[in-house]
Design an enzyme around this catalytic site. Structure first.
Site, PDB file in Angstrom:
ATOM      1  N   TYR A  68     -31.255  32.904  -3.796  1.00 57.26           N
ATOM      2  CA  TYR A  68     -31.671  34.213  -3.299  1.00 57.26           C
ATOM      3  C   TYR A  68     -32.584  34.008  -2.096  1.00 57.26           C
ATOM      4  O   TYR A  68     -33.383  33.070  -2.060  1.00 57.26           O
ATOM      5  CB  TYR A  68     -32.419  34.980  -4.386  1.00 57.26           C
ATOM      6  N   PHE A  79     -28.369  32.102 -10.044  1.00 54.73           N
ATOM      7  CA  PHE A  79     -28.413  33.465 -10.593  1.00 54.73           C
ATOM      8  C   PHE A  79     -29.773  33.846 -11.179  1.00 54.73           C
ATOM      9  O   PHE A  79     -29.992  34.989 -11.538  1.00 54.73           O
ATOM     10  CB  PHE A  79     -27.316  33.686 -11.650  1.00 54.73           C
ATOM     11  N   HIS A 189     -16.339  37.243  -9.559  1.00 59.98           N
ATOM     12  CA  HIS A 189     -17.788  37.103  -9.399  1.00 59.98           C
ATOM     13  C   HIS A 189     -18.493  38.297 -10.039  1.00 59.98           C
ATOM     14  O   HIS A 189     -17.973  39.420 -10.021  1.00 59.98           O
ATOM     15  CB  HIS A 189     -18.139  37.028  -7.908  1.00 59.98           C
TER      16      HIS A 189
END
Length: 229
Positions: A68, A79, A189
């Site tokens: 991120y 994640f 995804h």
């Protein structure tokens, strides 16, 4: 870069750390740091996936693309976000699928997946660093060669692993995994743009545990409980 990671990984990847491409990664990160470019995750967390799940402890591999790129989000686990950071949309959808698949209630405001990592889930991003607010900005740095080597090492030297490949990128990254030695599960995804095209309803979490149990391996407790620390 003096890489401080768990002993099993240090041994398994010792040759990679000596290669020219890895030296180039190190040099480029130093240049960007000196120019005050903000890079995520913090330096101490770049190899968090390998520190949290040693080579000999890996049971499951979840492949992400890159960290991120917002402030305080990335913690070196695919994640996953740092405690106190609201789960991003893809992680929200992962939690929704777990709830549907396993019937457990997942947190709404907590997204640190360290508990999975401690149980043997290698949360591997293909690229281990990213510039602030610039997704995929380090995709050409050399990390892909490093993480390809990671996957190949697991593929060759271990057996009865579960690889969860979500989205075309992960499917391509794991294209050469030996499917007779390991369980390879593929789906769309979990991002909001693709989750309803095959991620929702994939039941990967129950399928993973069923396979592990069949192999005499302890299953994963997928329930995330917010830390009080």
């Amino acid at each position: 870069m003096d890489v401080q990671i768990a002993k099993g990984w240090k041994k398994a990847l010792s040759e990679e750390f000596q290669k020219d491409y890895f030296s180039r990664i190190t040099a480029q990160l130093k240049i960007e740091k000196q120019s005050r470019t903000r890079i995520y995750p913090p330096g101490s967390m770049i190899f968090n996936a390998f520190d949290s799940t040693d080579f000999n402890d890996v049971k499951v591999v979840i492949i992400g693309q890159d960290p991120y790129h917002g402030p305080g989000q990335a913690n070196g686990l695919s994640f996953s976000v740092q405690p106190g950071v609201k789960p991003p949309p893809s992680l929200v959808n992962i939690f929704k699928e777990i709830e549907s698949d396993l019937g457990m209630t997942m947190p709404r405001n907590y997204g640190d997946l360290s508990a999975w990592a401690k149980q043997g889930v290698l949360l591997l991003n293909a690229t281990l660093t990213v510039r602030a607010n610039q997704p995929n900005s380090h995709a050409g740095l050399g990390w892909h060669q490093f993480t390809d080597a990671v996957i190949q090492k697991l593929n060759q030297e271990k057996e009865h692993l579960v690889f969860l490949l979500w989205g075309n990128f992960a499917k391509e990254k794991g294209a050469y995994i030996h499917q007779k030695k390991h369980l390879v599960l593929k789906a769309a995804h979990p991002s909001p743009f693709a989750a309803d095209k095959g991620f929702f309803g994939c039941n990967h979490f129950s399928k993973t545990n069923q396979y592990l149990i069949e192999q005499g391996i302890d299953p994963i407790d997928w329930l995330i409980k917010p830390s009080n620390d």
